[in-house]
Design a protein around this motif. Structure first.
Motif, PDB file in Angstrom:
ATOM      1  N   TRP A  38       0.977  -1.041  -0.045  1.00 49.66           N
ATOM      2  CA  TRP A  38       0.118  -0.160   0.024  1.00 49.66           C
ATOM      3  C   TRP A  38       0.807   1.136   0.250  1.00 49.66           C
ATOM      4  N   ASP A  39       1.724   1.581   0.005  1.00 51.11           N
ATOM      5  CA  ASP A  39       3.393   2.123   0.430  1.00 51.11           C
ATOM      6  C   ASP A  39       3.099   3.103  -1.148  1.00 51.11           C
ATOM      7  N   PRO A  40       2.880   4.746  -1.492  1.00 51.75           N
ATOM      8  CA  PRO A  40       3.531   4.650  -2.801  1.00 51.75           C
ATOM      9  C   PRO A  40       4.297   4.525  -3.180  1.00 51.75           C
ATOM     10  N   THR A  41       5.305   5.195  -2.035  1.00 51.66           N
ATOM     11  CA  THR A  41       6.488   4.212  -2.621  1.00 51.66           C
ATOM     12  C   THR A  41       7.455   3.530  -3.565  1.00 51.66           C
ATOM     13  N   CYS A  42       6.745   1.894  -2.913  1.00 48.19           N
ATOM     14  CA  CYS A  42       7.490   0.834  -2.881  1.00 48.19           C
ATOM     15  C   CYS A  42       5.935   0.595  -4.431  1.00 48.19           C
ATOM     16  N   MET A  43       4.768   0.922  -4.651  1.00 44.36           N
ATOM     17  CA  MET A  43       3.824   1.492  -6.006  1.00 44.36           C
ATOM     18  C   MET A  43       4.895   1.467  -7.033  1.00 44.36           C
ATOM     19  N   VAL A  44       5.254   2.356  -6.440  1.00 42.97           N
ATOM     20  CA  VAL A  44       6.176   3.664  -7.888  1.00 42.97           C
ATOM     21  C   VAL A  44       7.424   2.029  -8.295  1.00 42.97           C
ATOM     22  N   VAL A  45       7.753   1.803  -7.366  1.00 42.55           N
ATOM     23  CA  VAL A  45       9.128   0.640  -7.594  1.00 42.55           C
ATOM     24  C   VAL A  45       8.809  -0.620  -7.669  1.00 42.55           C
ATOM     25  N   ASP A  46       7.208  -0.929  -7.594  1.00 42.45           N
ATOM     26  CA  ASP A  46       7.035  -2.279  -7.852  1.00 42.45           C
ATOM     27  C   ASP A  46       6.661  -2.258  -9.281  1.00 42.45           C
ATOM     28  N   GLN A  47       5.494  -1.067 -10.529  1.00 41.59           N
ATOM     29  CA  GLN A  47       5.416  -0.481 -11.724  1.00 41.59           C
ATOM     30  C   GLN A  47       6.983  -0.709 -12.240  1.00 41.59           C
ATOM     31  N   VAL A  48       7.770  -0.370 -12.093  1.00 48.49           N
ATOM     32  CA  VAL A  48       9.516  -0.737 -12.358  1.00 48.49           C
ATOM     33  C   VAL A  48       9.928  -1.534 -12.514  1.00 48.49           C
ATOM     34  N   ILE A  49      10.072  -2.123 -10.649  1.00 45.98           N
ATOM     35  CA  ILE A  49      10.643  -3.834 -11.723  1.00 45.98           C
ATOM     36  C   ILE A  49       9.218  -5.057 -12.257  1.00 45.98           C
ATOM     37  N   TYR A  50       8.271  -4.652 -12.205  1.00 48.04           N
ATOM     38  CA  TYR A  50       7.828  -5.377 -12.734  1.00 48.04           C
ATOM     39  C   TYR A  50       7.858  -4.984 -14.546  1.00 48.04           C
ATOM     40  N   SER A  51       7.798  -3.925 -14.746  1.00 52.62           N
ATOM     41  CA  SER A  51       7.991  -3.431 -16.628  1.00 52.62           C
ATOM     42  C   SER A  51      10.099  -3.828 -16.701  1.00 52.62           C
ATOM     43  N   ILE A  52      10.527  -4.379 -16.100  1.00 50.43           N
ATOM     44  CA  ILE A  52      11.582  -4.922 -16.188  1.00 50.43           C
ATOM     45  C   ILE A  52      11.857  -6.789 -16.025  1.00 50.43           C
ATOM     46  N   ALA A  53      10.869  -6.976 -15.195  1.00 45.80           N
ATOM     47  CA  ALA A  53      11.392  -8.651 -15.188  1.00 45.80           C
ATOM     48  C   ALA A  53      11.509  -9.236 -16.258  1.00 45.80           C
ATOM     49  N   ASN A  54      10.669  -9.214 -16.906  1.00 46.68           N
ATOM     50  CA  ASN A  54      10.657 -10.181 -18.192  1.00 46.68           C
ATOM     51  C   ASN A  54      12.537 -10.063 -18.875  1.00 46.68           C
ATOM     52  N   GLU A  55      13.225  -9.121 -18.816  1.00 48.27           N
ATOM     53  CA  GLU A  55      13.519  -8.639 -19.505  1.00 48.27           C
ATOM     54  C   GLU A  55      15.195  -9.065 -18.646  1.00 48.27           C
ATOM     55  N   VAL A  56      15.132  -9.027 -17.424  1.00 42.41           N
ATOM     56  CA  VAL A  56      16.533  -8.915 -16.886  1.00 42.41           C
ATOM     57  C   VAL A  56      15.685 -10.659 -16.041  1.00 42.41           C
ATOM     58  N   ALA A  57      15.368 -11.306 -16.543  1.00 45.55           N
ATOM     59  CA  ALA A  57      14.683 -12.606 -16.170  1.00 45.55           C
ATOM     60  C   ALA A  57      16.076 -13.798 -15.831  1.00 45.55           C
TER      61      ALA A  57
END
Length: 186
Positions: A38-57
């Motif tokens: 629920w933390d706004p900072t974590c939401m931003v970070v989660d969005q970024v790491i989700y967007s690169i997850a397949n690329e860096v898998a």
């Protein structure tokens, strides 16, 4: 930007699961995001790491750890910030200096997906390229990744600090704007 992005990333829900994730991966980095969904900072970070997850898998496994559910590491790893990323390789912490001092964690939001992907690639490449400290049954330092204006001075400070603790050989490598200091126990 989706506030529910965290449900798409794998979550570790116990201290045992965190330990197993760190200990079981031999080839890739393990990246743990500590914080709250629920933390706004974590939401931003989660969005970024989700967007690169397949690329860096092929380079890293990325997991979320909710500190409300798994508070076990808060004190030992000093997890006091709203959102923290920690990197591990072969059951060892990776020490980072991204211009704010040497630390075992990244405790600010990297909001740019390319910058995050670059950090993951550079850390992975450097820890894979050189022999690292042999595991002695505890999580220990494997590499320092430094980025900043006074790279040579930072590397000297890191080398001096390491020398005060144990005899180590420090290897400095310039690569793509990063200075990586690898350590090997002697």
């Amino acid at each position: 930007f989706s506030p529910t992005m965290s449900h798409l990333l794998p979550e570790l829900t116990s201290a045992w699961a965190v330990d197993q994730a760190i200990m079981s991966e031999e080839e890739r980095l393990v990246i743990l995001r500590f914080g709250h969904k629920w933390d706004p900072t974590c939401m931003v970070v989660d969005q970024v790491i989700y967007s690169i997850a397949n690329e860096v898998a092929h380079l890293a496994k990325i997991f979320l750890v909710d500190l409300s559910e798994v508070p076990d590491f808060k004190q030992n790893w000093e997890l006091y910030d709203p959102c923290t990323l920690m990197f591990f390789y072969q059951n060892k912490m990776v020490m980072l200096d991204l211009g704010v001092g040497v630390s075992n964690k990244l405790n600010f939001a990297v909001e740019d997906r390319e910058e995050m992907a670059s950090i993951v690639r550079d850390v992975h490449d450097e820890v894979k390229r050189a022999p690292l400290i042999k595991s002695t049954g505890f999580v220990g330092t494997t590499a320092f990744v430094l980025k900043g204006r006074s790279r040579v001075r930072q590397a000297a400070v890191v080398a001096a600090a390491a020398a005060a603790v144990m005899v180590m050989v420090m290897v400095v490598v310039m690569r793509g704007g990063w200075v990586v200091v690898r350590s090997e126990e002697r």
